[in-house]
Each structure stands twice: as C-alpha cells, then as structure tokens.
Scaffold this motif. Structure first.
Motif, PDB file in Angstrom:
ATOM      1  N   GLN A   1      -4.932 -25.028 -34.660  1.00  0.00           N
ATOM      2  CA  GLN A   1      -5.874 -24.971 -34.059  1.00  0.00           C
ATOM      3  C   GLN A   1      -6.861 -25.751 -33.835  1.00  0.00           C
TER       4      GLN A   1
ATOM      5  N   SER B   1     -10.418 -26.619 -31.083  1.00  0.00           N
ATOM      6  CA  SER B   1     -11.510 -26.027 -30.700  1.00  0.00           C
ATOM      7  C   SER B   1     -12.863 -27.192 -29.648  1.00  0.00           C
TER       8      SER B   1
ATOM      9  N   ASN C   1     -10.963 -22.639 -27.196  1.00  0.00           N
ATOM     10  CA  ASN C   1      -9.940 -22.646 -28.326  1.00  0.00           C
ATOM     11  C   ASN C   1      -8.746 -21.721 -29.015  1.00  0.00           C
TER      12      ASN C   1
END
Length: 250
Positions: A102, A104, A129
């Motif tokens: 993930q 961001s 994101n």
C-alpha cells in the motif's frame, strides 16, 4: 476612517489569484494597495485581484484616504504562497512475490498524480494511495509525479522495493498470510502464520472499510461473497503483527 480588508484565501498555490475585499469604513475616496510579491504590486481598486507566482510569505498594505484624513493597515506575512511538492511512502518495502504493498502520497498544490511502479501490478496509477502487487523477485524503483498546470515535480526512489522468491521451505513465506482461492467467489480461507486472535478488516479499492471480523489460525473462513465483484484489501492485525493481501471477487 479605518482601513481593513480580507482575502478569499491566504495560502494560495504558486500561480494562483487572490481576491481582496475592502472592509474599510468611513468617508473614503481613494484606495492604495501594496502587494509584496504580487502581480500587480500596487492597485487603486477597491477590491483588487492579485496573482502570486513565487512561493514565500508576503505583506499586504492598504491605505484609505480622502481630502482630510487617511488610515493605513499592514498585514505582515498575510499571504503564504505554497510550492508544488510531493513525497510518498510504502507500508512495506521488503516483501515476498505475489504480496501487495500500500503506497501513500503526500503533496501540496497538486491537481494530478502519476505513479510508475517498476515491476508492479498495476505498472501505473493516478490514485492518491494505490495498492500494488509484485509478482516477480527483484529490486524495483517507484516514481511519483505531482502536476499542477504546466508545473510538475517528480520524486524517484531507486531500488525502493525488494521482492523475494518465497517458495522454499524456511523462506519468508512461512511468516506471511495466504488467502485462497484468489481470485474467488468471496468465500476465502485465510491462512494465518501466527496463533491468536486477529482483527480482520476488508477495504474496498477506495480505502473504505466494508467488513470486519475476527479470525484465528484455526477459525480462518472469511465469507464476503455478499460484496460486489472487484478488488479488496484484507488486513489482519493481532496488535503486534499486521498482514495485508489483495483479493479479487469475481
């Protein structure tokens, strides 16, 4: 008489226009504005519009007058012009093949984002994101470009992601969550490598939590077949260790 004013914004991005509103009162016949760092730098309009091109902190001065008296107000550092900036981070940078990361982003004054993920799936994204899966062992770079009109800033992290082949006994795969079948119809088996209770959260592609439950290594059935077809992120956390994996319902 009293000189007073306000702006429709005090922290514009570079290249933006700011509208100033005169709030002065009294028998006023003339206005004299001074805009440090602005274009125009001066104005005699009652409610001028000013463009700021260069990042920084700037004063604004308004003098109001008539044939008898005048009053002046100086707002020091009233306008702070923001620059176009970009940075990013990943929740993991050392993973097994087929594992998801993930990302961001953190930006100012950005109207558009463009990611490039060397070795990743997807290889590009315009999301703030994004979630990216790496299928092949290797070391990969990540690039983020933030765009505002004709201005662009690019951040490149060379050799940022390291992906291991985790198929061997004693490899990193022994310490990873595995979900099967994936893709599937929403009825998944979640194989957790550690004992204990895990709080499981299911996120949709926009990052919203759409389902929560508790699983263990023994009770590991996750049935989310009621959700619409698409891509979801499964997060399992026991307070010490967190695992994440992407699944596809179809």
């Amino acid at each position: 008489m009293t000189a007073d004013f306000e702006a429709d914004m005090t922290d514009p991005c570079a290249g933006s226009t700011v509208t100033f509103t005169n709030n002065s009162f009294g028998d006023i016949t003339t206005y004299a504005w001074v805009f440090e760092g602005g274009d125009p730098a001066t104005s005699d309009e009652e409610n001028p519009v000013v463009t700021y091109e260069t990042p920084g902190s700037y004063d604004v001065t308004l003098t109001v007058s008539n044939d008898v008296e005048e009053d002046e107000t100086i707002m020091e550092g009233y306008i702070t012009v923001m620059d176009l900036t970009a940075s990013f981070e990943a929740d993991e940078v050392d993973i097994c093949d087929t594992e998801m990361i993930q990302f961001s982003s953190s930006t100012t004054c950005s109207e558009e984002l463009q990611w490039t993920f060397e070795g990743g799936d997807p290889a590009t994204s315009d999301e703030a994101n994004p979630s990216v899966t790496y299928h092949t062992a290797g070391t990969y770079s990540v690039t983020l470009s933030a765009i505002n009109g004709d201005n662009e800033v690019e951040v490149i992290e060379e050799s940022y992601i390291t992906v291991h082949n985790c198929t061997g006994i004693g490899s990193l795969a022994l310490n990873k969550m595995r979900i099967s079948p994936n893709p599937g119809d929403g009825n998944f088996q979640v194989n957790l490598p550690k004992a204990g209770n895990f709080e499981v959260q299911v996120y949709d592609i926009a990052g919203h939590i759409v389902y929560t439950t508790t699983l263990t290594s023994e009770n590991n059935n996750l049935n989310i077949s009621n959700l619409t077809d698409g891509i979801y992120v499964i997060s399992a956390n026991n307070g010490i260790t967190q695992f994440k994996e992407r699944v596809v319902i179809k």
